[in-house]
Design an enzyme around this catalytic site. Structure first.
Site, PDB file in Angstrom:
ATOM      1  CB  SER A 148      -0.930  -0.053   1.214  1.00  0.00           C
ATOM      2  OG  SER A 148      -1.970   0.849   1.075  1.00  0.00           O
ATOM      3  CG  ASP A 314      -5.997  -4.089  -3.546  1.00  0.00           C
ATOM      4  OD1 ASP A 314      -6.804  -3.139  -3.416  1.00  0.00           O
ATOM      5  OD2 ASP A 314      -4.790  -3.992  -3.259  1.00  0.00           O
ATOM      6  CG  HIS A 347      -5.537  -2.438   0.027  1.00  0.00           C
ATOM      7  ND1 HIS A 347      -4.527  -2.493  -0.912  1.00  0.00           N
ATOM      8  CD2 HIS A 347      -5.116  -1.575   0.982  1.00  0.00           C
ATOM      9  CE1 HIS A 347      -3.534  -1.684  -0.519  1.00  0.00           C
ATOM     10  NE2 HIS A 347      -3.875  -1.122   0.615  1.00  0.00           N
TER      11      HIS A 347
END
Lengths: 372, 198
Positions: A148, A314, A347
């Site tokens: 991320s 995701d 995610h």
């Protein structure tokens, strides 16, 4: 928030010119390490944390008393093996776990910075953390990795310091923050700012906290970290400790209760202004633009070996955005591998127990260590 | 199979950049890496195979060669390998064009549908042939466009693709294919191995 806890930190006495134009100097960078650095100093891994992460990657987090944020991946015998590698992770600047951030006191005014703190970018975060190499006298890291926002820092790090890492593993990230992601971040920020306790960011000087706002920001964000199927499977329409609907606005559904819980525990460990600053840094991240629209140029000078990883469910940092990084690297003949891992955990997959991901990561790291 | 790898390896020069298209679980890549000083990359469509390759530390990207070869610049590889995969593509013609764009040379191996056992199977049994190289049933085979050595030879000829080398493989023995023996090799060989360039 961090009283009575021993936090390691490094005082950076080399001035850093921030992207916003201001220069910072003599500021703390809090970090933690795991495992030990070998004699050749060739086994160091710098891990970058995501939006709400911190330096406590593994083991028990001394603040929350819960497992470190990447405990599934980092530890003895795990994918990132603390028996073999020396793992370093620092709290990003702008953060709230010991590194220079909006909850620090401004020595000039003797007041807590709040929103008078300068705007921070991913580039600034990485430039600050680069000092860790000098501190540990590491010429070249074995690896840089993160998911991320951690992945964004990986990309920025290699682009800024092309010869300081042998391998780079950006996970579930992007080279340019999308409109959808800026929108979600703005939602979170507006929620904090709408809290009457926020006081234009000056709450800490008045012993207040915009807990409601921060908690709603976290709830909204948390939904984006999961997937529709994952939510449906885990919660469906299950009711929370009741047999029937109550015809009220109580948390009838388990998913409501779960989100409220996520929001309430978050405010105990995170500073609302840090949330504003870090989400802003993510929004401003556009490595492609930094290199005149050609992402390949960001990596032209590097021989670093890349592994890009994305997850099927995701939708925040979808495979297509991760693939853009792969395409940019292939366009210049860089050494890049790529896999998309099947997972319904959204995610958050990179933080969770996803065996295919963890096994691939482990074997790739260990094999790469032996061959380069 | 071993023999096929050896021939491919012999075609490839030292210190070159090589791309293995449809690299499977990376067996050929590993073989070439240990036998040749080359910089080798792979592209593989299957998730589990891509993960196996990456786990071995190989530089492999998960992707579909029919779409994802476009990301590689012209002549970015000295050799591009397509080992027994051509028949599985929706559009083999475009794949060959892409191979010859991305690579200065391409090594293509094709399971020969003209092999006598294959022909006999169809002739006698009247069902789709199943052999060592073609182990699947008609309803679950990944092979969409089977061809013979002669088909591929003619394909290259018609498109003015240069055949630098053409070898027939049978029982681990190789022999050259040329215009004169084409019909014989098309009957006697299980596999055709071609080194081609634009």
């Amino acid at each position: 928030m961090i009283k009575n806890v021993n936090i390691k930190s490094l005082i950076i006495d080399k001035p850093i010119k921030l992207d916003c134009g201001q220069t910072i100097n003599n500021f703390p960078l809090a970090y933690e390490t795991y495992g030990s650095l070998n004699k050749k100093k060739d086994n160091a891994i710098l891990v970058f944390h995501a939006l709400t992460g911190d330096q406590f990657v593994s083991g028990i987090n001394p603040i929350t008393k819960k497992d470190g944020w990447w405990s599934y991946a980092v530890g003895s015998g795990k994918a990132i093996d603390t028996d073999k590698y020396f793992i370093i992770c620092a709290n990003v600047i702008g953060g709230c776990l010991g590194s220079f951030g909006p909850s620090n006191i401004n020595s000039k005014t003797n007041k807590i910075y709040g929103t008078t703190f300068p705007i921070i970018t991913i580039n600034d975060m990485v430039n600050a953390q680069h000092n860790l190499l000098e501190f540990f006298k590491i010429e070249k890291l074995f690896a840089v990795m993160g998911g991320s926002m951690g992945g964004m820092q990986v990309l920025q790090f290699v682009s800024n310091f092309p010869d300081r890492a042998k391998i780079a593993i950006p996970i579930a990230c992007t080279s340019s923050h999308s409109a959808q992601n800026i929108a979600f971040n703005e939602l979170g920020r507006q929620s904090i700012m709408a809290d009457t306790n926020w006081l234009n960011g000056d709450y800490a000087n008045h012993n207040k906290n915009p807990d409601k706002g921060l908690s709603v920001a976290r709830m909204a964000a948390h939904i984006t970290y999961l997937s529709k199927n994952g939510l449906q499977e885990k919660f469906g329409r299950k009711l929370q400790e009741r047999d029937d609907l109550k015809f009220s606005f109580d948390a009838d559904f388990q998913i409501e209760s779960y989100l409220r819980h996520q929001g309430s525990v978050f405010v105990d460990r995170f500073d609302a202004n840090s949330y504003l600053y870090i989400t802003r840094a993510m929004d401003y991240f556009d490595l492609t633009k930094e290199y005149g629209g050609n992402l390949s140029k960001a990596f032209e000078k590097t021989k670093t070996k890349f592994l890009v990883i994305s997850f099927t469910s995701d939708w925040l940092y979808p495979t297509s955005e991760n693939k853009e990084i792969v395409i940019a690297l292939n366009a210049i003949g860089a050494d890049v591998a790529f896999v998309e891992i099947e997972s319904d955990k959204g995610h958050d997959s990179f933080l969770l127990d996803v065996p295919e991901f963890l096994n691939t990561l482990k074997d790739y790291i260990n094999n790469s260590y032996l061959t380069i | 199979m071993k023999q096929e790898f050896k021939i491919i390896s012999d075609f490839i020069e030292k210190n070159t950049r090589v791309l293995d298209v449809g690299c499977g679980d990376g067996t050929l890549m590993e073989y070439l890496k240990t036998n040749k000083e080359i910089d080798i990359r792979g592209i593989e469509i299957s998730k589990s195979n891509s993960q196996k390759c990456v786990s071995k530390g190989l530089t492999v990207i998960e992707g579909d060669a029919e779409k994802d070869l476009t990301q590689f610049p012209d002549s970015s590889f000295d050799f591009v390998i397509l080992s027994q995969t051509l028949q599985a593509f929706l559009n083999p013609e475009i794949v060959i064009q892409e191979l010859l764009r991305v690579g200065k040379k391409a090594i293509v191996t094709v399971p020969n549908f003209g092999f006598w056992k294959v022909r006999l199977h169809l002739l006698i049994k009247g069902t789709m042939p199943i052999t060592k190289n073609l182990p699947d049933e008609w309803y679950n085979t990944p092979n969409l466009h089977m061809c013979t050595i002669k088909d591929f030879y003619n394909f290259c000829h018609d498109r003015k693709i240069k055949l630098d080398k053409a070898l027939a493989l049978h029982n681990e023995k190789t022999s050259p294919i040329n215009e004169i023996n084409l019909n014989i090799k098309n009957l006697s060989a299980e596999l055709g191995i071609f080194l081609i360039e634009k």
